[in-house]
Design an enzyme around this catalytic site. Structure first.
Site, PDB file in Angstrom:
ATOM      1  N   ARG A   1       0.828  -1.194   0.000  1.00  0.00           N
ATOM      2  CA  ARG A   1       0.000   0.000   0.000  1.00  0.00           C
ATOM      3  C   ARG A   1       0.866   1.249   0.000  1.00  0.00           C
ATOM      4  NH1 ARG A   1       1.588   3.370   4.468  1.00  0.00           N
ATOM      5  NH2 ARG A   1       1.090   2.376   6.450  1.00  0.00           N
TER       6      ARG A   1
ATOM      7  N   ARG B   1      -5.576   5.667   0.487  1.00  0.00           N
ATOM      8  CA  ARG B   1      -4.668   4.547   0.668  1.00  0.00           C
ATOM      9  C   ARG B   1      -4.910   3.658  -0.539  1.00  0.00           C
ATOM     10  NH1 ARG B   1      -2.253   3.761   5.820  1.00  0.00           N
ATOM     11  NH2 ARG B   1      -1.590   5.846   6.463  1.00  0.00           N
TER      12      ARG B   1
ATOM     13  N   ARG C   1       3.990   0.514   2.470  1.00  0.00           N
ATOM     14  CA  ARG C   1       4.183  -0.613   3.388  1.00  0.00           C
ATOM     15  C   ARG C   1       3.872  -1.868   2.604  1.00  0.00           C
ATOM     16  NH1 ARG C   1       2.405  -3.830   7.792  1.00  0.00           N
ATOM     17  NH2 ARG C   1       0.173  -3.666   7.404  1.00  0.00           N
TER      18      ARG C   1
ATOM     19  N   GLU D   1      -6.953   7.557   7.177  1.00  0.00           N
ATOM     20  CA  GLU D   1      -5.833   8.320   7.777  1.00  0.00           C
ATOM     21  C   GLU D   1      -5.239   9.298   6.759  1.00  0.00           C
ATOM     22  OE1 GLU D   1      -2.844   6.112   9.891  1.00  0.00           O
ATOM     23  OE2 GLU D   1      -1.330   7.620   9.474  1.00  0.00           O
TER      24      GLU D   1
ATOM     25  N   THR E   1       5.637   9.402   9.777  1.00  0.00           N
ATOM     26  CA  THR E   1       6.262   8.092   9.541  1.00  0.00           C
ATOM     27  C   THR E   1       6.011   7.613   8.118  1.00  0.00           C
ATOM     28  OG1 THR E   1       4.298   6.832  10.213  1.00  0.00           O
ATOM     29  CG2 THR E   1       5.896   7.432  11.947  1.00  0.00           C
TER      30      THR E   1
ATOM     31  N   GLU F   1      -2.588  -2.424  12.527  1.00  0.00           N
ATOM     32  CA  GLU F   1      -1.662  -1.778  13.451  1.00  0.00           C
ATOM     33  C   GLU F   1      -2.207  -1.857  14.879  1.00  0.00           C
ATOM     34  OE1 GLU F   1      -1.192   2.360  12.673  1.00  0.00           O
ATOM     35  OE2 GLU F   1       0.818   2.372  13.503  1.00  0.00           O
TER      36      GLU F   1
ATOM     37  N   CYS G   1       0.829  11.451   8.695  1.00  0.00           N
ATOM     38  CA  CYS G   1       1.754  11.018   9.748  1.00  0.00           C
ATOM     39  C   CYS G   1       3.179  11.100   9.208  1.00  0.00           C
ATOM     40  CB  CYS G   1       1.445   9.593  10.175  1.00  0.00           C
ATOM     41  SG  CYS G   1       2.580   8.976  11.427  1.00  0.00           S
TER      42      CYS G   1
END
Ligand code: ADP
Ligand code: DAR
Length: 379
Positions: free
Chosen positions: A133, A236, A292, A232, A285, A325, A283
């Site tokens: 993703r 995505r 990912r 988020e 990160t 997560e 985010c």
């Protein structure tokens, strides 16, 4: 001090006059967040009265890490400008999380699936499924923690228009969370496609405002290509299937991203991106690739070994539970993925996952047979 005034009353709360350290947050002894580590008193005083053009303040950016003392990071951007307006905090968190990535570093993308070598599990005895993703956000329309209701609606309109034009093996159906039928909802849950309302971290960050309005899920007819809308991140984009053919999954993802991007550009918009942070995400990160690449893999002996986390760190892998997560593993099945997102290309990150999972599968075989562990873990 340069003042950043918001251009619209999109958020009721202004940064207000300098209150000094009177508003500095309290952190528990038990907190190990990157926010606690890098929100120095000096950085706080530099940023406390700054406001981004969309009205996002430092208080908004740190709220999640203040409410959730168990945060790993605890910091979110409400728009692309957050990364520069609050740079004293974001730069330090990014340098820490992304292996020393400096404010002067440049990110390079590479989505060429033909460069990948090998698959994690050619015999198909360990890897159940593979998923890759990325996140994408549309420049100028904010990020989930700070996005206005009007811009969130615009995002859904633009993305659904793009998705409805997908052809061939990417063609599929969009399901709005606010209006899907109970039958569709049950099917999406059964397929493990339906994302739930954002977790407490996203709740505190402001990402769940107006839920479920303008949120939805697209999947192609084969259920191997999905797009989450306004979770988020604004998008995505996901490619996934049973087995471990990461190259086929990566190739489909690359085509899907390009197809969506082409339609977004035709509408006069573009993905939020810059040379330093790559693709911008809510985010820190996820900045860079936002990628990912994960497998659900059966490694009961490796997972139970006391050195499991150390091995994952050495292989630059992140272990997660199989229900997303912050979830736990189930029956010796683990979600293993590349930990890094920024400063490495997409090809490098997928290759890291392939190579790392191959080593851990070899370790599982060695532990079962009572043979020496792979040298990659012992040297
Ligand atoms: P993200 O990857 O989007 O950051 P999560 O770790 O929460 O977020 O995963 C989102 C969903 O994708 C979860 O339901 C998780 O079970 C599922 N998932 C992740 N990796 C895989 C995989 N390799 N195979 C099947 N499902 C997966
Ligand atoms: N839970 C938040 C975010 C960590 C990274 N994961 C994301 N972005 N989904 C934390 O600070 O722990």
């Amino acid at each position: 001090m340069e003042r950043h005034f918001h251009s619209e009353q999109s958020r009721s709360q202004l940064a207000g006059p300098a209150a000094g350290l009177a508003g500095y947050p309290k952190f528990d002894e038990s907190s190990h967040s990157l926010l606690k580590k890098h929100l120095t008193k000096d950085a706080y005083l530099q940023c406390e009265t700054r406001v981004t053009p969309s009205g996002f303040t430092l208080q908004h950016a740190i709220q999640s890490g203040v409410d959730n003392q168990d945060s790993g990071v605890g910091l979110y951007a409400g728009d692309e400008e957050s990364y520069t307006v609050f740079a004293p905090v974001f730069d330090a968190v990014i340098e820490d999380y992304h292996n020393g990535y400096k404010p002067t570093d440049r990110h390079v993308s590479d989505m060429d699936a033909s460069k990948l070598r090998g698959v994690p599990d050619p015999e198909g005895d360990y890897v159940i499924s593979t998923r890759i993703r990325v996140g994408r956000n549309i420049k100028g329309l904010g990020l989930s923690p700070g996005i206005s209701r009007a811009n969130r609606r615009k995002v859904e309109e633009l993305v659904v228009e793009a998705l409805n034009q997908l052809e061939g093996d990417l063609a599929g159906t969009y399901y709005s969370l606010g209006s899907m039928s109970e039958a569709d909802r049950k099917q999406l849950v059964a397929d493990h496609f339906l994302f739930k309302k954002g977790d407490r971290f996203l709740q505190s960050a402001g990402a769940n405002r107006d839920w479920p309005e303008s949120r939805g899920i697209f999947h192609n007819n084969e259920k191997t290509f999905l797009v989450w809308v306004n979770e988020e991140d604004q998008m995505r984009i996901i490619s996934m299937q049973k087995g471990s053919d990461a190259k086929e999954i990566f190739e489909r993802l690359s085509r899907g991203i390009s197809a969506v991007e082409e339609k977004i550009k035709a509408a006069g918009f573009e993905f939020a991106h810059n040379e330093h942070l790559g693709f911008i995400h809510s985010c820190p990160t996820n900045c860079g690739t936002g990628m990912r690449a994960s497998v659900h893999v059966k490694l009961p002996k490796v997972g139970a070994h006391p050195d499991f986390k150390k091995w994952c760190e050495k292989l630059r892998l992140q272990p997660r539970g199989i229900h997303g997560e912050h979830s736990e593993s189930d029956g010796g099945v683990y979600d293993l993925s590349n930990k890094e997102r920024l400063g490495k290309s997409e090809v490098e990150l997928v290759q890291t996952m392939i190579d790392g999972v191959q080593v851990l599968i070899a370790a599982e075989k060695a532990l079962v047979a009572g043979e020496p562990l792979p040298k990659e873990l012992t040297e």
